[in-house]
Design a protein around this motif. Structure first.
Motif: not given
Length: 50
Positions: A5-6, A11-14, A18-19
């Motif tokens: 989960e971490l 990954l979501d934050q990266i 980037l977006e």
């Protein structure tokens, strides 16, 4: 190997970062690929050209 989960949160934050940088035109696609390649190589991975 399951993604913890971490790791999913990281990954979501990266992806969000980037977006966001791409939308503000601070990063181009080529720059993003270079950054991601550097990250995966640090952890023994290999970048993919797509």
């Amino acid at each position: 190997m399951a993604v913890s989960e971490l790791n999913e949160d990281t990954l979501d934050q990266i992806c969000d970062l980037l977006e966001n940088l791409q939308q503000t035109e601070k990063l181009k696609n080529k720059d993003i690929r270079i950054l991601l390649d550097n990250i995966v190589r640090k952890y023994g991975g290999k970048g993919v050209n797509k």
